[in-house]
Every structure is written in structure tokens, then in C-alpha cells.
Design a protein around this motif. Structure first.
Motif, PDB file in Angstrom:
ATOM      1  N   ARG A  89      -6.145  -3.385   0.356  1.00 25.15           N
ATOM      2  CA  ARG A  89      -4.741  -3.035   0.593  1.00 25.15           C
ATOM      3  C   ARG A  89      -4.648  -1.551   0.948  1.00 25.15           C
ATOM      4  NH1 ARG A  89      -1.345  -5.413  -4.367  1.00 25.15           N
ATOM      5  NH2 ARG A  89       0.367  -4.909  -2.943  1.00 25.15           N
ATOM      6  N   ASP A  91      -2.788  -0.125   3.349  1.00 23.88           N
ATOM      7  CA  ASP A  91      -1.607   0.273   4.111  1.00 23.88           C
ATOM      8  C   ASP A  91      -0.349   0.337   3.238  1.00 23.88           C
ATOM      9  OD1 ASP A  91      -1.446  -2.408   3.598  1.00 23.88           O
ATOM     10  OD2 ASP A  91      -0.798  -2.986   5.611  1.00 23.88           O
ATOM     11  N   LEU A  92      -0.529   0.485   1.926  1.00 24.19           N
ATOM     12  CA  LEU A  92       0.618   0.520   1.019  1.00 24.19           C
ATOM     13  C   LEU A  92       1.377   1.836   1.142  1.00 24.19           C
ATOM     14  CD1 LEU A  92      -0.933  -0.999  -2.242  1.00 24.19           C
ATOM     15  CD2 LEU A  92       0.449  -2.144  -0.507  1.00 24.19           C
ATOM     16  N   GLN A  93       2.695   1.758   1.002  1.00 26.91           N
ATOM     17  CA  GLN A  93       3.532   2.947   0.979  1.00 26.91           C
ATOM     18  C   GLN A  93       3.833   3.265  -0.481  1.00 26.91           C
ATOM     19  OE1 GLN A  93       4.381   4.695   3.793  1.00 26.91           O
ATOM     20  NE2 GLN A  93       3.004   3.244   4.813  1.00 26.91           N
ATOM     21  N   ILE A  94       3.037   4.168  -1.061  1.00 29.40           N
ATOM     22  CA  ILE A  94       3.175   4.507  -2.474  1.00 29.40           C
ATOM     23  C   ILE A  94       3.209   6.021  -2.629  1.00 29.40           C
ATOM     24  CG2 ILE A  94       2.073   2.392  -3.301  1.00 29.40           C
ATOM     25  CD1 ILE A  94      -0.518   3.865  -3.574  1.00 29.40           C
ATOM     26  N   TRP A 110      -3.879   0.843  -6.969  1.00 21.73           N
ATOM     27  CA  TRP A 110      -4.092   0.502  -5.566  1.00 21.73           C
ATOM     28  C   TRP A 110      -4.043   1.762  -4.687  1.00 21.73           C
ATOM     29  CZ3 TRP A 110      -5.868  -4.194  -4.641  1.00 21.73           C
ATOM     30  CH2 TRP A 110      -5.515  -5.250  -5.496  1.00 21.73           C
TER      31      TRP A 110
END
Length: 235
Positions: A89, A91-94, A110
Motif C-alpha cells: 500500500r 499510495d496512501l494519503q496519511i 502503513w
């Protein structure tokens, strides 16, 4: 938080070598603040089947995902580089950075700043920069203090690790020939003499597994069995 953007390899090579000549520093670290081994002490250790020149090294984290940070760790005497953990994963926006230590520390699960392809390229760029600096003859390296082990790290569950993108990442660190050849051509013309260096293409055959808290023991066992049997990795 601004997006993390890797430096082009040519810019990194040019800056490192020019700064070394003009300011006696590399990425703002003065050369006389580095550690280059000791003629009086053998600091090497056994790490799986390898023999890195010192036991020092950064742990996997945000600081080990950028090529210039690997170089800075190397200048400080680190010879066991635990590369930033990657996972499917990517490409998470965190929240960034994934660890904030202003008052209380929080880790965002993540966490991964770069895409998998970018991570692979950063690790190869870092290793090639270290090879170039070592070959330059401009650093007071003690003979034999040039053995570096790059330890890859993946997470966080078996399904993600078995995914095609993570499999390609692992394979890329085991045989980085295509990336090395592409980056070799990007070395600036004024430093063309380094294009013919025997850059390492098998960057890593060891791996440190990262899992979440509470990961069942049998899941960990299945992951390690997969990594050992499918990829022949020392885990």
C-alpha cells in the motif's frame, strides 16, 4: 506536508563531488566529522554470510529511504544499512512525516513516503553514490573499511508481500542490473570516469521482516518460509 521528491541521480553525484572538492563536505556533513575506520581495530562483524566493516547502521525508517541519507550514514561509519520498510500500500494519503516527535511520538501504521519503484531506485542510487565516493580516493578510508551490507525490509502481511509489486521490488534488489545501467548513463560528463565502475548489482540477499503488533506467530512463520523458499533470502 509537501510531497517527498527524490533528487535526480546526476544532481546528487554533481553536488556530492563538487561539495567535496570545494567545501570538504558532502551533503553538508564536514568530512572531518566522519568515521573512516581504524588501522588499530578490526570492527567487522558477521551478518548472515556477509562481513560488513562495522556493526553500526541506521534502523529502517524515514531516514533510510533517501539516497543522500544512506551516504550520510556511510560517512558516519555505518556499514549495515537497514533499508526503509516497503509494503504493497504505497499510495496512501496519511500524515507526514509518519513519526512526529515534537512533544509525544506517534507512529502512523502503513507508513511509506515513496512508491515501490522509487524506493528501489533510491536504494540503488545510494549504493552507487557510496561506490563512487569510495573510488574517488578523496576520503581517508582505512583499507578494508569499504564492505557495506544492505538489508532490505518488507511488511506487513503475507498477502502484501506475495503481491506482484512487492515481488518485483525484492527481485529488483537481488538483481538491480537494469537500474544500475540506466543510472550509470546519468552520471554527469565531468565525472564520466565513474561510469565504468563495477557497481554492485546484487544489492541485497538479506531481509528484516516488519509486522504489525499482534501479528499471529503462524503468519510470521508463513511469511519467513515464503521469503526463504521463494527468494532464497536470509531473514
Amino acid at each position: 506536508m509537501a510531497e517527498l521528491r527524490p533528487y535526480p541521480f546526476a544532481a546528487l553525484v554533481r553536488r556530492a563531488l563538487r561539495e567535496l572538492d570545494e567545501r570538504r563536505s558532502i551533503f553538508d556533513l564536514p568530512i572531518d566529522k566522519g568515521f573512516y575506520g581504524s588501522a588499530d581495530r578490526d570492527l567487522s562483524i558477521r551478518f548472515h554470510r556477509h562481513s560488513p566493516s562495522s556493526p553500526l547502521g541506521p534502523a529502517a525508517g524515514p531516514q533510510t529511504q533517501m539516497a543522500q541519507n544512506l551516504v550520510l550514514s556511510w560517512l558516519a561509519g555505518c556499514r549495515v544499512m537497514e533499508l526503509k520498510t516497503v509494503q504493497i500500500r504505497d499510495d496512501l494519503q496519511i500524515p507526514r512525516p509518519c513519526i512526529d516527535m515534537q512533544t509525544v511520538g506517534y507512529n502512523v501504521e502503513w507508513s511509506q513516503e515513496l512508491r515501490l519503484e522509487q524506493s528501489l531506485e533510491e536504494y540503488v542510487k545510494g549504493a552507487m553514490l557510496i561506490d563512487i565516493l569510495s573510488a574517488s580516493g578523496k576520503l581517508p578510508l582505512t583499507p578494508g573499511f569499504d564492505r557495506v551490507t544492505y538489508d532490505m525490509s518488507v511488511g506487513y502481511d503475507l498477502a502484501g508481500i506475495q503481491s506482484d509489486p512487492v515481488q518485483r521490488f525484492i527481485a529488483g534488489l537481488q538483481d538491480a542490473t537494469a537500474v544500475v545501467d540506466r543510472l550509470r548513463a546519468e552520471i554527469p560528463a565531468e565525472y564520466a570516469r565513474y561510469r565504468d565502475l563495477d557497481f554492485r548489482t546484487k544489492l541485497s540477499d538479506t531481509l528484516t521482516l516488519s509486522t504489525f503488533h499482534g501479528c499471529p506467530p503462524d503468519e510470521i512463520e508463513r511469511i519467513v518460509r515464503h521469503l526463504q523458499e521463494r527468494h532464497r533470502l536470509h531473514c
